[in-house]
Design a protein around this motif. Structure first.
Motif, PDB file in Angstrom:
ATOM      1  N   TYR A 177      -6.923   2.351  -9.170  1.00  0.00           N
ATOM      2  CA  TYR A 177      -6.848   1.469  -8.014  1.00  0.00           C
ATOM      3  C   TYR A 177      -5.451   1.399  -7.414  1.00  0.00           C
ATOM      4  CZ  TYR A 177     -11.588   0.078  -9.080  1.00  0.00           C
ATOM      5  OH  TYR A 177     -12.934   0.091  -9.307  1.00  0.00           O
ATOM      6  N   GLN A 178      -4.440   1.832  -8.182  1.00  0.00           N
ATOM      7  CA  GLN A 178      -3.088   1.849  -7.605  1.00  0.00           C
ATOM      8  C   GLN A 178      -3.034   2.718  -6.355  1.00  0.00           C
ATOM      9  OE1 GLN A 178      -3.430   1.348 -10.816  1.00  0.00           O
ATOM     10  NE2 GLN A 178      -2.105  -0.422 -11.046  1.00  0.00           N
ATOM     11  N   ALA A 179      -3.909   3.740  -6.321  1.00  0.00           N
ATOM     12  CA  ALA A 179      -3.875   4.676  -5.197  1.00  0.00           C
ATOM     13  C   ALA A 179      -4.402   4.062  -3.906  1.00  0.00           C
ATOM     14  CB  ALA A 179      -4.661   5.941  -5.544  1.00  0.00           C
ATOM     15  N   VAL A 180      -4.959   2.856  -3.967  1.00  0.00           N
ATOM     16  CA  VAL A 180      -5.480   2.235  -2.743  1.00  0.00           C
ATOM     17  C   VAL A 180      -4.820   0.891  -2.447  1.00  0.00           C
ATOM     18  CG1 VAL A 180      -7.722   3.350  -3.014  1.00  0.00           C
ATOM     19  CG2 VAL A 180      -7.378   1.083  -3.957  1.00  0.00           C
ATOM     20  N   LEU A 181      -3.911   0.461  -3.312  1.00  0.00           N
ATOM     21  CA  LEU A 181      -3.385  -0.909  -3.203  1.00  0.00           C
ATOM     22  C   LEU A 181      -2.661  -1.187  -1.899  1.00  0.00           C
ATOM     23  CD1 LEU A 181      -1.899  -2.092  -6.593  1.00  0.00           C
ATOM     24  CD2 LEU A 181      -4.031  -2.740  -5.488  1.00  0.00           C
ATOM     25  N   VAL A 182      -1.724  -0.299  -1.563  1.00  0.00           N
ATOM     26  CA  VAL A 182      -0.902  -0.552  -0.378  1.00  0.00           C
ATOM     27  C   VAL A 182      -1.756  -0.558   0.889  1.00  0.00           C
ATOM     28  CG1 VAL A 182       0.957   0.370   1.031  1.00  0.00           C
ATOM     29  CG2 VAL A 182       1.234   0.237  -1.440  1.00  0.00           C
ATOM     30  N   PRO A 183      -2.617   0.455   1.100  1.00  0.00           N
ATOM     31  CA  PRO A 183      -3.494   0.391   2.269  1.00  0.00           C
ATOM     32  C   PRO A 183      -4.405  -0.836   2.259  1.00  0.00           C
ATOM     33  CG  PRO A 183      -3.498   2.584   1.366  1.00  0.00           C
ATOM     34  CD  PRO A 183      -2.766   1.731   0.392  1.00  0.00           C
ATOM     35  N   ALA A 211      -8.817   4.764   2.134  1.00  0.00           N
ATOM     36  CA  ALA A 211      -7.582   4.152   1.642  1.00  0.00           C
ATOM     37  C   ALA A 211      -6.668   5.187   0.994  1.00  0.00           C
ATOM     38  CB  ALA A 211      -7.901   3.031   0.661  1.00  0.00           C
ATOM     39  N   ILE A 212      -7.266   6.157   0.272  1.00  0.00           N
ATOM     40  CA  ILE A 212      -6.424   7.167  -0.374  1.00  0.00           C
ATOM     41  C   ILE A 212      -5.736   8.037   0.677  1.00  0.00           C
ATOM     42  CG2 ILE A 212      -6.467   9.242  -1.809  1.00  0.00           C
ATOM     43  CD1 ILE A 212      -8.621   7.848  -3.481  1.00  0.00           C
ATOM     44  N   TRP A 264      -5.013   7.179   3.723  1.00  0.00           N
ATOM     45  CA  TRP A 264      -4.012   6.296   4.324  1.00  0.00           C
ATOM     46  C   TRP A 264      -2.784   6.186   3.418  1.00  0.00           C
ATOM     47  CZ3 TRP A 264      -5.807   0.809   6.284  1.00  0.00           C
ATOM     48  CH2 TRP A 264      -4.753   0.190   6.944  1.00  0.00           C
ATOM     49  N   ASN A 265      -3.047   6.065   2.126  1.00  0.00           N
ATOM     50  CA  ASN A 265      -1.973   5.953   1.155  1.00  0.00           C
ATOM     51  C   ASN A 265      -1.103   7.215   1.165  1.00  0.00           C
ATOM     52  OD1 ASN A 265      -1.088   4.357  -1.422  1.00  0.00           O
ATOM     53  ND2 ASN A 265      -1.153   6.490  -2.000  1.00  0.00           N
ATOM     54  N   LEU A 311       1.103   7.163   4.166  1.00  0.00           N
ATOM     55  CA  LEU A 311       2.223   6.234   3.974  1.00  0.00           C
ATOM     56  C   LEU A 311       3.296   6.837   3.085  1.00  0.00           C
ATOM     57  CD1 LEU A 311       0.623   2.719   3.488  1.00  0.00           C
ATOM     58  CD2 LEU A 311       2.460   3.300   5.055  1.00  0.00           C
ATOM     59  N   MET A 335       4.179   1.847 -10.208  1.00  0.00           N
ATOM     60  CA  MET A 335       3.757   1.811  -8.809  1.00  0.00           C
ATOM     61  C   MET A 335       3.781   0.375  -8.279  1.00  0.00           C
ATOM     62  SD  MET A 335       0.995   0.970  -6.823  1.00  0.00           S
ATOM     63  CE  MET A 335       1.098   1.086  -5.052  1.00  0.00           C
ATOM     64  N   PHE A 374       5.430  -3.625  -4.810  1.00  0.00           N
ATOM     65  CA  PHE A 374       5.222  -5.040  -4.517  1.00  0.00           C
ATOM     66  C   PHE A 374       6.350  -5.949  -5.002  1.00  0.00           C
ATOM     67  CE2 PHE A 374       1.056  -3.099  -4.317  1.00  0.00           C
ATOM     68  CZ  PHE A 374       0.603  -3.603  -3.109  1.00  0.00           C
ATOM     69  N   TRP A 415       7.255   0.290  -0.196  1.00  0.00           N
ATOM     70  CA  TRP A 415       5.841   0.664  -0.156  1.00  0.00           C
ATOM     71  C   TRP A 415       5.632   2.167  -0.087  1.00  0.00           C
ATOM     72  CZ3 TRP A 415       1.951  -3.045   2.603  1.00  0.00           C
ATOM     73  CH2 TRP A 415       2.057  -4.314   2.007  1.00  0.00           C
ATOM     74  N   ALA A 458       1.697   6.418  -6.470  1.00  0.00           N
ATOM     75  CA  ALA A 458       0.245   6.246  -6.561  1.00  0.00           C
ATOM     76  C   ALA A 458      -0.476   7.569  -6.356  1.00  0.00           C
ATOM     77  CB  ALA A 458      -0.218   5.229  -5.518  1.00  0.00           C
ATOM     78  N   LEU A 516      -0.396   9.486  -9.513  1.00  0.00           N
ATOM     79  CA  LEU A 516      -1.390   8.905 -10.430  1.00  0.00           C
ATOM     80  C   LEU A 516      -2.798   9.379 -10.072  1.00  0.00           C
ATOM     81  CD1 LEU A 516      -1.725   6.882 -12.749  1.00  0.00           C
ATOM     82  CD2 LEU A 516      -1.932   5.085 -11.054  1.00  0.00           C
TER      83      LEU A 516
END
Lengths: 309, 354
Positions: free
Chosen positions: A129-135, B76-77, B79-80, B83, B313, B318, B323, B330, B333
């Motif tokens: 889940y770390q791979a989606v946290l920031v988004p 989300a991945i 997008w990550n 980023l 991470m 955080f 970020w 991330a 990982l």
């Protein structure tokens, strides 16, 4: 007991000593798996003086018994417990229902190429889940509020004066966001659980119903749903435990103190500078109570969910 | 559960007429009492249906949930990853321009990253192997037709129902240096001084064993507690595998005169390969995700001695508001997780399990 379905003591089955050895090992296993829990329970009932006098896993003794630590922990965690339930129960129901629908669409109504979708879904179970946290944080706190605010202010500008704000500072909205997030990430595992179950339902029954002119939805409603009730029990129990136990998403998505969930409050209690272990142990037991209860009552179903049956 | 299913399947005819009664045009077929089920093979019917029709009919069920979950997972991945190519700090809006790999090159020269990566791999390998070994051993013990099997199984699996935060709180007390459970136990048997002395050549000057603060013991302490929590899971998987092995295999080995150890080593355990593979994949994923546990166990203590990529991470993104850098960690990982699950999913696909 005599007709062996195997076992390494088969040849020695009748010898008393090997049986005793076996049970001794099994009891040692119980000691291993229970000692942190037992220590926590003993510790939470101890006064400071009993703390110094007794070993951690020994009972407090008549004069060293107190409920103060339990009361403190309960008062600290109670709002968190309520928030956790408020968040976990809808999330669990949502992901189980959506998982069941997905599994139905992907098994009983088969079409070429569905394996690709299944692979994508199953891979979703395993992503860190770390791979989606920031988004995730960006989506809930920046992008979605921007879209919703723009939408509402454009359509209802005459009512809002053009400055309506998405209530992301509101604790309940944050809980709802967390709940929806858990529902989304619960879909893959729920789909997998329901899918293996639906694969065992005979095609012929579905085809016959279809010949009778039943729509896909009425087959789901009248055949599949009643058949899946046992699987719903397994999935709901397993998924509730997972969602209730989570800390990571809550840390990122909930920053209003009033809407912190139980795991967050326990982590804060544990990470505090002044540590009195009778309070933190009481906190651990109190925070564990909902899942412990579920586990004690539905242990068999939980094991089925764990084993992915 | 299987009984419930077969009983319900036996009443399929009744259910079927219930279905057709719902439909206004179902009368002519509802009365045939299941004859259609016997005469029409599902396969031939399935082949007669055009694929597009199946897709159109099934899409309303799976597409909305898949899009919902897919947005949060794959969207989300992606997008990550985007980023991680910026230099976004987390304050204000992200600037999606000037993409480069500077965060990744920074990572290569970052000592804490390599420490975390090393810890992650050690945790992954040692935890998984020991967990499988213990789980297999316990499963074999439980498979000996013992009394109170359910009770034993329930207690062995109990830690898994507890959250990482709860178990971390309990183990923080076990490992506490001043008067923790473990140190008091050692003290009881006068072993603490000896152990500290043993570690003195390694540059240790403390009076008590500081399980969570010493580099040599911190990761081991984490691994041991995680084994405590998850070996029950390996046990459940292996037990299901053992129960699936036909009795004849045990008997054949017996007839051949194999000793118990030989029987397990040569005949039984090799047949548990599928169980071992699926259990180890899930255990490795638990290990990659062990964030909650380490976060709560470490509490306010600083130090990277038990940092894994997951905790690093979070800390980077955080706690210190970097970020973009956190996103890059991330992605590493995520790639590590892909290396674990990719081959597994592929082999499952090849075996026709998906």
């Amino acid at each position: 007991m005599s007709t062996g379905d195997g076992g390494f003591l088969d040849g020695l089955r009748n010898t008393e000593s090997s049986r005793i050895g076996l049970y001794a090992l099994l009891l040692a296993g119980i000691a291993f798996y229970l000692f942190p829990v037992e220590t926590a329970v003993m510790t939470m009932f101890k006064t400071e003086s009993a703390f110094a006098r007794t070993l951690p896993f020994a009972p407090p003794g008549a004069d060293g018994f107190t409920l103060d630590a339990l009361a403190t922990a309960w008062n600290t965690l109670r709002p968190g417990l309520l928030n956790s339930l408020l968040m976990a129960i809808p999330a669990t129901i949502m992901s189980a229902l959506l998982g069941s629908l997905t599994a139905y669409g992907l098994t009983t109504l088969s079409w070429r190429g569905q394996v690709g979708v299944v692979v994508l879904i199953i891979a979703g179970i395993f992503i860190p889940y770390q791979a989606v946290l920031v988004p995730l944080a960006q989506f809930w706190f920046q992008v979605l509020p921007g879209i919703v605010e723009g939408f509402i202010n454009t359509l209802f500008g005459f009512l809002t004066g053009g400055n309506w704000e998405y209530p992301s500072r509101n604790g309940y909205v944050q809980l709802l966001q967390l709940s929806v997030t858990h529902a989304a990430y619960g879909i893959p595992i729920c789909t997998l659980l329901f899918r293996s179950y639906y694969q065992s339902i005979s095609d012929e029954m579905i085809e016959a119903a279809r010949l009778d002119g039943a729509s896909a939805f009425s087959i789901y409603r009248n055949i599949i749903l009643p058949l899946s009730l046992p699987m719903f029990a397994v999935t709901l129990i397993y998924q509730f435990t997972q969602v209730y136990n989570d800390l990571l998403f809550a840390l990122v998505l909930i920053n209003e103190p009033a809407s912190q969930v139980a795991t967050q409050r326990l982590a804060a209690l544990t990470g505090g500078v002044v540590q009195s272990f009778n309070t933190t142990m009481a906190g651990a037991i109190v925070a564990a109570l909902p899942t412990l209860l579920v586990y004690i009552v539905f242990g068999e179903q939980f094991a089925k969910g764990v084993a992915g049956e | 559960m299987r009984e419930i299913l077969s009983r319900l399947l036996a009443t399929g005819g009744r259910l079927r007429s219930a279905v057709s009664r719902d439909e206004s045009d179902g009368d002519q077929l509802a009365t045939d009492g299941g004859a259609t089920v016997q005469t029409t093979r599902g396969d031939s019917l399935r082949n007669s249906l055009p694929v597009e029709w199946e897709l159109v009919e099934s899409a309303p069920f799976w597409l909305p949930p898949v899009l919902f979950a897919g947005f949060f997972v794959y969207g989300a991945i992606a997008w990550n990853f985007l980023l991680s190519l910026t230099d976004y700090s987390g304050l204000g809006g992200a600037q999606y321009e000037n993409f480069d790999f500077s965060m990744y090159s920074r990572m290569l020269s970052d000592g804490t990253f390599w420490q975390a990566a090393q810890n992650t791999v050690v945790l992954l390998v040692v935890f998984t192997v020991l967990c499988l070994a213990l789980g297999l051993f316990v499963a074999i013990l439980i498979d000996q037709q013992i009394r109170f099997e359910n009770t034993f199984r329930t207690i062995y699996l109990l830690p898994m129902s507890l959250s990482f935060v709860v178990t971390a709180t309990m183990w923080a007390w076990v490992y506490n240096a001043r008067n923790g459970v473990l140190n008091q136990l050692f003290r009881l048997f006068n072993l603490e001084g000896a152990l500290v002395g043993l570690l003195r050549p390694a540059g240790v000057s403390a009076q008590v064993i500081q399980w969570l603060s010493w580099n040599t013991t911190a990761l081991a302490a984490v691994i041991f507690a995680l084994i405590w929590q998850f070996s029950g899971y390996a046990m459940v998987v292996f037990l299901a595998g053992l129960r699936a092995i036909p009795t004849e295999h045990y008997e054949a080995a017996r007839v051949d005169g194999a000793s118990t150890v030989r029987m397990y080593a040569r005949v039984i355990i090799p047949q548990l390969r599928a169980s071992a593979v699926s259990a180890s994949v899930v255990l490795m994923v638990f290990a990659l995700k062990a964030f909650d546990f380490i976060y709560a166990l470490r509490g306010s203590q600083p130090g990277a001695n038990m940092d894994i990529l997951a905790t690093m991470m979070y800390r980077v993104a955080f706690d210190s508001l970097q970020w973009a850098y956190g996103s890059a960690v991330a992605i590493v990982l995520f790639v590590l997780a892909l290396l674990v699950i990719g081959p597994y999913l592929y082999s499952e696909y090849r075996r026709g399990e998906l």
